[in-house]
Scaffold this active site. Sequence first.
Site, PDB file in Angstrom:
ATOM      1  CD  GLU A 189     -57.317 -26.355  18.121  1.00 21.86           C
ATOM      2  OE1 GLU A 189     -58.614 -25.807  17.835  1.00 21.86           O
ATOM      3  OE2 GLU A 189     -56.605 -25.013  17.586  1.00 21.86           O
ATOM      4  CG  HIS A 217     -64.901 -32.893  56.112  1.00 21.12           C
ATOM      5  ND1 HIS A 217     -64.239 -33.044  54.959  1.00 21.12           N
ATOM      6  CD2 HIS A 217     -65.284 -33.946  57.196  1.00 21.12           C
ATOM      7  CE1 HIS A 217     -63.937 -34.955  55.434  1.00 21.12           C
ATOM      8  NE2 HIS A 217     -64.519 -34.737  56.439  1.00 21.12           N
TER       9      HIS A 217
HETATM   10  P1  NAI Z   1     -62.288 -20.491  20.793  1.00 29.59           P
HETATM   11  O1  NAI Z   1     -61.626 -19.196  20.813  1.00 29.59           O
HETATM   12  O2  NAI Z   1     -62.485 -21.084  22.462  1.00 29.59           O
HETATM   13  O3  NAI Z   1     -61.714 -21.804  20.074  1.00 29.59           O
HETATM   14  C1  NAI Z   1     -61.503 -21.782  18.866  1.00 29.59           C
HETATM   15  C2  NAI Z   1     -60.648 -22.816  18.261  1.00 29.59           C
HETATM   16  O4  NAI Z   1     -60.923 -23.164  16.858  1.00 29.59           O
HETATM   17  C3  NAI Z   1     -58.945 -22.777  19.145  1.00 29.59           C
HETATM   18  O5  NAI Z   1     -59.023 -23.811  19.533  1.00 29.59           O
HETATM   19  C4  NAI Z   1     -58.676 -22.412  17.753  1.00 29.59           C
HETATM   20  O6  NAI Z   1     -56.951 -22.637  17.856  1.00 29.59           O
HETATM   21  C5  NAI Z   1     -59.201 -23.468  16.903  1.00 29.59           C
HETATM   22  N1  NAI Z   1     -59.097 -23.043  15.408  1.00 29.59           N
HETATM   23  C6  NAI Z   1     -59.578 -21.743  14.962  1.00 29.59           C
HETATM   24  N2  NAI Z   1     -59.260 -21.277  13.276  1.00 29.59           N
HETATM   25  C7  NAI Z   1     -59.239 -22.690  13.339  1.00 29.59           C
HETATM   26  C8  NAI Z   1     -59.232 -23.963  12.301  1.00 29.59           C
HETATM   27  N3  NAI Z   1     -59.398 -23.130  11.168  1.00 29.59           N
HETATM   28  N4  NAI Z   1     -59.401 -25.262  11.520  1.00 29.59           N
HETATM   29  C9  NAI Z   1     -59.548 -25.567  13.740  1.00 29.59           C
HETATM   30  N5  NAI Z   1     -59.849 -25.044  14.317  1.00 29.59           N
HETATM   31  C10 NAI Z   1     -59.657 -23.643  14.492  1.00 29.59           C
HETATM   32  O7  NAI Z   1     -63.757 -20.175  20.102  1.00 29.59           O
HETATM   33  P2  NAI Z   1     -65.548 -21.169  20.271  1.00 29.59           P
HETATM   34  O8  NAI Z   1     -65.394 -22.221  20.449  1.00 29.59           O
HETATM   35  O9  NAI Z   1     -65.843 -20.230  18.903  1.00 29.59           O
HETATM   36  O10 NAI Z   1     -65.704 -19.979  21.315  1.00 29.59           O
HETATM   37  C11 NAI Z   1     -66.155 -18.391  20.958  1.00 29.59           C
HETATM   38  C12 NAI Z   1     -66.155 -17.495  22.317  1.00 29.59           C
HETATM   39  O11 NAI Z   1     -67.372 -17.443  22.509  1.00 29.59           O
HETATM   40  C13 NAI Z   1     -64.873 -17.826  22.952  1.00 29.59           C
HETATM   41  O12 NAI Z   1     -64.707 -16.968  23.095  1.00 29.59           O
HETATM   42  C14 NAI Z   1     -65.390 -17.963  24.678  1.00 29.59           C
HETATM   43  O13 NAI Z   1     -65.090 -17.123  25.285  1.00 29.59           O
HETATM   44  C15 NAI Z   1     -66.590 -17.637  24.026  1.00 29.59           C
HETATM   45  N6  NAI Z   1     -67.654 -18.947  25.111  1.00 29.59           N
HETATM   46  C16 NAI Z   1     -67.855 -19.460  26.084  1.00 29.59           C
HETATM   47  C17 NAI Z   1     -67.930 -20.111  26.793  1.00 29.59           C
HETATM   48  C18 NAI Z   1     -67.718 -19.917  28.803  1.00 29.59           C
HETATM   49  O14 NAI Z   1     -67.696 -19.869  28.623  1.00 29.59           O
HETATM   50  N7  NAI Z   1     -68.425 -21.825  29.095  1.00 29.59           N
HETATM   51  C19 NAI Z   1     -68.838 -21.289  25.619  1.00 29.59           C
HETATM   52  C20 NAI Z   1     -68.818 -21.313  24.632  1.00 29.59           C
HETATM   53  C21 NAI Z   1     -67.944 -19.472  24.101  1.00 29.59           C
END
Ligand code: NAI
Length: 469
Positions: free
Chosen positions: A205, A448
């Site tokens: 990360e 409960h």
């Molecule tokens: P995310 O925005 O949640 O997380 C991406 C992560 O990658 C962040 O922690 C960021 O700091 C890190 N990052 C960015 N560039 C990087 C790099 N070059 N090297 C290392 N780390 C880096 O995006 P994610 O997990 O790809 O999900 C995309 C979208 O899909 C999210 O906005 C989420 O809301 C949605 N989603 C929602 C879910 C849920 O509601 N349960 C499940 C899966 C996805």
Amino acid sequence: MAEKFDVTVIGSGPGGYVAAIRAAQLGMKVAVVEKWPTYGGTCLNIGCIPSKALLHASEMFEEAGHSFKQLGIDVGTPKLDLPQMMKHKDDTVASNVGGIDYLFKKNKITGFQGTGKVVGAGKVSVTPESGDASEIETRNIIIASGSVPASLPGIEIDEQQIVSSTGAIALDKVPDQLVVIGAGVIGLELGSVWARLGAKVTVVEYLDRILPGMDSEVARNFQRMLQKQNMTFHLSSKVTGIDRGEDGQLAVNIEPAKGGDAQALPADVALVAIGRKPYTDGLGLEDAGVALDERGRVRVDRHYQTSVEGVYAIGDVIAGPMLAHKAEDEGIAVAELLAGQAGHVNYGAIPSVVYTNPEVASVGKTEDELKAEGIDYKTGKFPFTANGRAKAMLATQGFVKILADVETDRVLGAHIIGKNAGEMIHELVTLMEFSGASEDLARTTHAHPTLSEAVREAALALGDGAIHI
Ligand code: NAI
Ligand code: FAD
């Protein structure tokens, strides 16, 4: 003369299909243009639904191997049947996308298969995979084209070994070593799936914490829990490239974000999960005069109208959290606005859930945000270790945290880490929708024994004190 529609929706994900159904329910004649062979968009085909099928199945697999024994159920060592697990996932997807077909028929919505392009206000062209393009006459257009995975420069996704979420939900064998790039929702959910099935999972990360945007106390606790589940974290680290050895093994090269010694992490599979970006390719927005913002999202006003009158946009392709339920609610709101009603989304009360074990659920402000905004708040917390039902379920990890305004007692945010947190959060969402105070919750009788009693106890902790701690 060609039939004219009241509304044409481009894209059939949670934003598009819900907008279409609500518009039809409100008496409009509706068309939907979808370029994929099935309806449902990212969420139903390659997102929410398949990932939750695998999360559930892998959680059951892990429980069968661990907690079953303590419950007096000896099933021996459970054996993984990955093709059957994938079939369960595929069947779940098929059943859900089939449901949208049914709902479209029921609501007399006309489907067009092909790529939709905004020719101008009132006109959409549809180009099918093969055959001639056709044109739809329509009073209004709703763009609901969603999002696609963001990519890392110099790293090519082949969906076999270097995968996005799409490849990660379809691996044909459990990798020995999985490196996940990005400790966001996708990285942690899909990392958990493969860790439970036997992969050694290492998460890289860029920031100094996991789950940016979530309450930092919750995120810190959650990281410790994931570490106990054998996930390893390299925070404050950047990926500089991925090398492929002659034996086919990957080496994910990382170094500290602020510079320093590089190291190579061996991997059979690397999952790139660094966020998603709005998808507008092929929509002809520039020619049609539909403006985008600086991050490539379609710019809309309060009523979801773009810079072109009669052209609207909702869901992942506009600003805001990229969540299915946010897209759905915008779909309902825009349809109601088109019908002359007062469609509205309360962006201050959109829940967000990470479907791991334990789950992490949140609504409203985090403590970090309240501090930054200088708001005087009080905190009520209650751990699941003190909840009777959680003990019976061997689910004592985590806690409920409620944040309320010191002066008015109005609930400003809530964060739950624990089993079924994603279900429990909704009483706090409802409370916030009604601008409720923590005392309202504290005085509400809860059955409960339930995990939800921990929610009430956290509210009691904001007043005269929780009972069971
Ligand atoms: P995310 O925005 O949640 O997380 C991406 C992560 O990658 C962040 O922690 C960021 O700091 C890190 N990052 C960015 N560039 C990087 C790099 N070059 N090297 C290392 N780390 C880096 O995006 P994610 O997990 O790809 O999900 C995309 C979208 O899909 C999210 O906005 C989420 O809301 C949605 N989603 C929602 C879910 C849920 O509601 N349960 C499940 C899966 C996805
Ligand atoms: P999408 O669902 O992306 O749908 C867009 C549709 O438009 C697609 O079908 C696409 O083919 C079509 N399209 C695009 N351009 C055109 C065109 N020119 N012509 C015709 N059709 C076009 N969110 C949650 O809330 N909970 C979750 O648990 C969750 N899990 C997720 C897991 C994963 C692995 C991923 C990737 C995402 C997850 N999400 C989750 C996010 C969720 O999938 C999105 O927020 C949601 O799908 C957005 O809906 P949408 O309607 O805006 O767009």
